[in-house]
Design a protein around this motif. Structure first.
Motif, mmCIF file in Angstrom:
data_model
loop_
_atom_site.group_PDB
_atom_site.id
_atom_site.type_symbol
_atom_site.label_atom_id
_atom_site.label_comp_id
_atom_site.label_asym_id
_atom_site.label_seq_id
_atom_site.Cartn_x
_atom_site.Cartn_y
_atom_site.Cartn_z
ATOM 1 N N LEU A 187 0.825 -1.207 0.000
ATOM 2 C CA LEU A 187 0.000 0.000 0.000
ATOM 3 C C LEU A 187 0.862 1.261 0.000
ATOM 4 N N ALA A 188 1.981 1.204 0.737
ATOM 5 C CA ALA A 188 2.872 2.359 0.747
ATOM 6 C C ALA A 188 3.456 2.608 -0.640
ATOM 7 N N ILE A 189 3.816 1.533 -1.334
ATOM 8 C CA ILE A 189 4.332 1.679 -2.702
ATOM 9 C C ILE A 189 3.260 2.253 -3.615
ATOM 10 N N VAL A 190 2.020 1.778 -3.455
ATOM 11 C CA VAL A 190 0.913 2.334 -4.248
ATOM 12 C C VAL A 190 0.763 3.825 -3.975
ATOM 13 N N GLY A 191 0.853 4.211 -2.692
ATOM 14 C CA GLY A 191 0.770 5.620 -2.340
ATOM 15 C C GLY A 191 1.885 6.436 -2.956
ATOM 16 N N MET A 192 3.114 5.893 -2.948
ATOM 17 C CA MET A 192 4.242 6.595 -3.563
ATOM 18 C C MET A 192 4.023 6.787 -5.061
ATOM 19 N N VAL A 193 3.545 5.743 -5.724
ATOM 20 C CA VAL A 193 3.295 5.836 -7.165
ATOM 21 C C VAL A 193 2.233 6.898 -7.453
ATOM 22 N N ILE A 194 1.173 6.907 -6.645
ATOM 23 C CA ILE A 194 0.090 7.894 -6.853
ATOM 24 C C ILE A 194 0.619 9.313 -6.675
ATOM 25 N N ILE A 195 1.410 9.546 -5.639
ATOM 26 C CA ILE A 195 1.938 10.887 -5.383
ATOM 27 C C ILE A 195 2.864 11.320 -6.510
ATOM 28 N N ILE A 196 3.711 10.414 -6.986
ATOM 29 C CA ILE A 196 4.596 10.753 -8.105
ATOM 30 C C ILE A 196 3.773 11.117 -9.336
ATOM 31 N N LEU A 197 2.731 10.328 -9.592
ATOM 32 C CA LEU A 197 1.865 10.631 -10.740
ATOM 33 C C LEU A 197 1.166 11.974 -10.561
ATOM 34 N N MET A 198 0.767 12.285 -9.324
ATOM 35 C CA MET A 198 0.116 13.570 -9.071
ATOM 36 C C MET A 198 1.067 14.727 -9.345
ATOM 37 N N PHE A 199 2.330 14.579 -8.936
ATOM 38 C CA PHE A 199 3.301 15.637 -9.192
ATOM 39 C C PHE A 199 3.561 15.776 -10.692
ATOM 40 N N LEU A 200 3.682 14.661 -11.384
ATOM 41 C CA LEU A 200 3.876 14.726 -12.831
ATOM 42 C C LEU A 200 2.662 15.355 -13.505
ATOM 43 N N PHE A 201 1.466 14.959 -13.068
ATOM 44 C CA PHE A 201 0.223 15.497 -13.637
ATOM 45 C C PHE A 201 0.149 17.008 -13.433
ATOM 46 N N SER A 202 0.499 17.479 -12.232
ATOM 47 C CA SER A 202 0.315 18.891 -11.897
ATOM 48 C C SER A 202 1.423 19.775 -12.454
ATOM 49 N N PHE A 203 2.668 19.361 -12.283
ATOM 50 C CA PHE A 203 3.779 20.247 -12.642
ATOM 51 C C PHE A 203 4.249 20.026 -14.078
ATOM 52 N N VAL A 204 4.386 18.773 -14.500
ATOM 53 C CA VAL A 204 4.806 18.514 -15.876
ATOM 54 C C VAL A 204 3.628 18.711 -16.835
ATOM 55 N N GLY A 205 2.452 18.210 -16.438
ATOM 56 C CA GLY A 205 1.274 18.358 -17.289
ATOM 57 C C GLY A 205 0.922 19.807 -17.538
ATOM 58 N N GLY A 206 1.090 20.679 -16.523
ATOM 59 C CA GLY A 206 0.805 22.096 -16.696
ATOM 60 C C GLY A 206 1.709 22.759 -17.703
ATOM 61 N N MET A 207 2.937 22.212 -17.871
ATOM 62 C CA MET A 207 3.861 22.768 -18.865
ATOM 63 C C MET A 207 3.596 22.213 -20.256
ATOM 64 N N VAL A 208 3.027 21.020 -20.327
ATOM 65 C CA VAL A 208 2.797 20.374 -21.619
ATOM 66 C C VAL A 208 1.495 20.841 -22.260
ATOM 67 N N ILE A 209 0.444 20.968 -21.448
ATOM 68 C CA ILE A 209 -0.876 21.310 -21.999
ATOM 69 C C ILE A 209 -0.836 22.712 -22.605
ATOM 70 N N PRO A 210 -1.417 22.920 -23.775
ATOM 71 C CA PRO A 210 -1.320 24.225 -24.451
ATOM 72 C C PRO A 210 -2.238 25.300 -23.874
ATOM 73 N N TYR A 211 -3.102 24.953 -22.956
ATOM 74 C CA TYR A 211 -4.069 25.914 -22.420
ATOM 75 C C TYR A 211 -3.600 26.465 -21.077
ATOM 76 N N GLY A 212 -4.025 27.682 -20.788
ATOM 77 C CA GLY A 212 -3.775 28.282 -19.489
ATOM 78 C C GLY A 212 -4.931 27.991 -18.545
ATOM 79 N N GLN A 213 -4.688 28.182 -17.248
ATOM 80 C CA GLN A 213 -5.731 27.858 -16.276
ATOM 81 C C GLN A 213 -6.906 28.833 -16.332
ATOM 82 N N SER A 214 -6.682 30.040 -16.839
ATOM 83 C CA SER A 214 -7.766 31.025 -16.909
ATOM 84 C C SER A 214 -8.134 31.372 -18.351
#
Length: 559
Positions: free
Chosen positions: A38-65
């Motif tokens: 379960l701890a490994i699952v949690g680590m994987v989820i958190i890593i994916l969340m960071f990639l989704f939020s920080f890397v995804g925000g740089m990749v997606i062509p749209y702005g938040q507003s």
């Protein structure tokens, strides 16, 4: 002898079990942690969340507003129409008219009089034309037997007209008293319940055009001349007519209706007013009109209390609100027409950032206060713990409400709100860590290594933060990891209540807060479910990691 020595060497090698026993404490903790699925699952989820939020925000062509628009066919008001109920006065150029000409003319029409006396003692005479149209003259009573017995007089009376010309002089006959009275007249104006619409905005119409057009209408559309130009008239009923120029082009439209555009800067052509007037007279609910560009549109008519509204369906650029998931917007758009995937990515940055910043500040304050209180004890401990008790007693939600109102009043920017939210949550949340650190240090300060440190003359600060606090780090890591989920959940709650991050900045809580209508919540699940799911996954992942660390630091855990 050599064989015996080799055998001894072989027997002295460490097997796998012995290797585990001599691993460093950190390695043992990591080994135990990675055994927890379960701890490994949690680590994987958190890593994916960071990639989704920080890397995804740089990749997606749209702005938040960034707001997106779409083209829709909407029914829009185009013009309003109403029958003309008040008389309109069109005065002759340079006419010497009395000041009460309009009111006296209305009085004469109301009382069905043809001659009325003005305020200055003069007379006004009215000549009826088509419908409720009249020519208004300045009149002077006279006696001219020849004019009264002339053929012009007899022809005018026979045709029902009270106006005739004799020997170059214009006369009005009034028989309202039963006796014919004769007046010499001079033109002043025309008064009618008709509007004149030129074909172009720049066309200026003269008094001669007004008068002769009305005379032509009273003659059932006879051709007429005005200002040296010939015109023809085509009647549309009794009180409407289209006036054509000599080349057959539309020149003006005369109607008993006022039709005006409700759209600024739009000029309504005479043929449009003609089509609308005929449709209203026929009781139709729509009509077709082809403009000068050759485009034909259907115009809708609706009537309320004598007022007619002309509307049409036209393509309009509108905000793409609550758009369903598509190739362009994989999750759809929100109520402001913003891409939800982009807002979830940027919102994840804020939620995770607030979580880590708040926990770090809580740990720093809690370690300092708890370390000092646990090491010194006595009155220092009492003072600091009473401070902890006071902060525990502060009701957090009313404080958030008050500070949220203050920031709303001063219109704090989203960045300022983020900083303030981190500070407020940290100031209130450090007390739990301070108590944990204090309790651990109270039990550690009397052990032999601390006696040795004191004997060596090590400073108090080094004793606390170099020797005592590191022994509390395992508990701090567990507490901070599990507290991250609580902070993210608290931020989401505050944003949902409108006390946290404000538009246009996004956080997962503020995205859910945007869905404050039961209809939207039940019919547009894609707007708020993804944000709720991300909050659930993140909090769950941090709890999994916290549970794994707690089990890994437990010295009694079975290997």
């Amino acid at each position: 002898m050599a064989n015996e020595e080799n055998t001894k060497v072989e027997t002295m090698k460490l097997d796998d079990t012995q290797r585990v026993k001599v691993l460093s404490p950190s390695a043992l903790v990591l080994k135990r942690f990675f055994r927890n699925r379960l701890a490994i699952v949690g680590m994987v989820i958190i890593i994916l969340m960071f990639l989704f939020s920080f890397v995804g925000g740089m990749v997606i062509p749209y702005g938040q507003s960034q707001v997106f628009y779409t083209t829709e066919e909407m029914k829009k008001d185009y013009a309003g129409a109403t029958y003309i109920n008040d008389y309109l006065l069109y005065e002759m150029e340079d006419a010497q008219a009395p000041g009460d000409m309009y009111s006296k003319s209305i009085l004469a029409i109301t009382k069905n009089q043809r001659v009325v006396e003005t305020r200055n003692g003069g007379f006004l005479a009215l000549r009826p034309l088509t419908g409720e149209s009249y020519i208004v003259y300045g009149a002077e009573e006279t006696k001219n037997p020849r004019a009264m017995k002339s053929k012009e007089h007899d022809d005018a009376v026979a045709s029902g007209d009270n106006y005739f010309e004799y020997d170059g002089t214009a006369y009005i006959v009034d028989d309202a008293t039963g006796k014919e009275l004769l007046y010499i007249v001079s033109e002043l104006s025309v008064i009618c319940k008709l509007s004149f619409t030129p074909y172009t905005q720049d066309t200026a119409m003269s008094y001669e055009f007004y008068k002769n057009a009305l005379l032509a209408m009273s003659g059932n559309g006879k051709p007429f001349e005005a200002d040296g130009t010939s015109y023809t008239v085509e009647m549309d009923g009794e009180e409407a007519a289209m006036v054509f120029a000599a080349d057959g082009s539309d020149y003006a439209y005369i109607s008993n209706m006022n039709i005006n555009s409700v759209v600024g800067g739009v000029f309504l052509a005479p043929d449009f007013k003609e089509a609308a007037t005929l449709a209203i007279q026929d009781g139709a609910d729509s009509f077709l009109y082809t403009d000068s560009a050759g485009e034909t549109d259907t115009y809708l008519l609706s009537e309320k209390n004598g007022q007619y509204l002309i509307s049409r369906n036209q393509e309009t650029r509108v905000i793409d609100m609550y758009a369903q998931p598509s190739k362009e917007h994989p999750i759809g758009t929100d109520g402001n027409g913003m891409d939800l995937l982009a807002r979830l990515m940027y919102g994840g940055r804020i939620s995770l950032l607030i979580g880590f910043v708040v926990v770090i500040i809580e740990v720093i304050i809690g370690v300092i206060v708890g370390g000092i209180a646990g090491y010194f004890g006595g009155w220092v401990d009492n003072v600091l713990m009473r401070l902890v008790d006071v902060i525990y007693c502060i009701p957090s939600m009313p404080l958030y409400l008050i500070l949220g109102s203050i920031m709303d009043h001063y219109r704090a920017s989203p960045t300022v709100r983020i900083y303030m939210l981190c500070v407020i949550m940290s100031v209130i949340g450090w007390v739990g860590i301070a108590r944990i650190v204090r309790g651990q240090i109270l039990s550690l300060r009397e052990q032999e290594f601390m006696v040795a440190a004191e004997a060596l003359g090590i400073s108090v600060g080094r004793r606390i933060f170099k020797h005592l606090v590191p022994n509390v780090v395992p508990q701090l890591i567990v507490f901070a990891t599990m507290g991250l989920g609580d902070v993210i959940l608290a931020e989401a709650t505050l944003s949902f209540l409108g006390l946290g991050i404000k538009y246009p900045a996004a956080s997962w809580g503020s995205i859910i807060n945007a869905v404050n209508d039961s209809y939207v919540m039940t019919n547009y699940l894609f707007v708020w479910v993804p944000a709720g799911f991300l909050i659930l996954l993140t909090v769950l992942a941090f709890n999994f990691i916290g549970d794994g660390l707690r089990d890994a630091f437990d010295p009694k855990m079975k290997r």
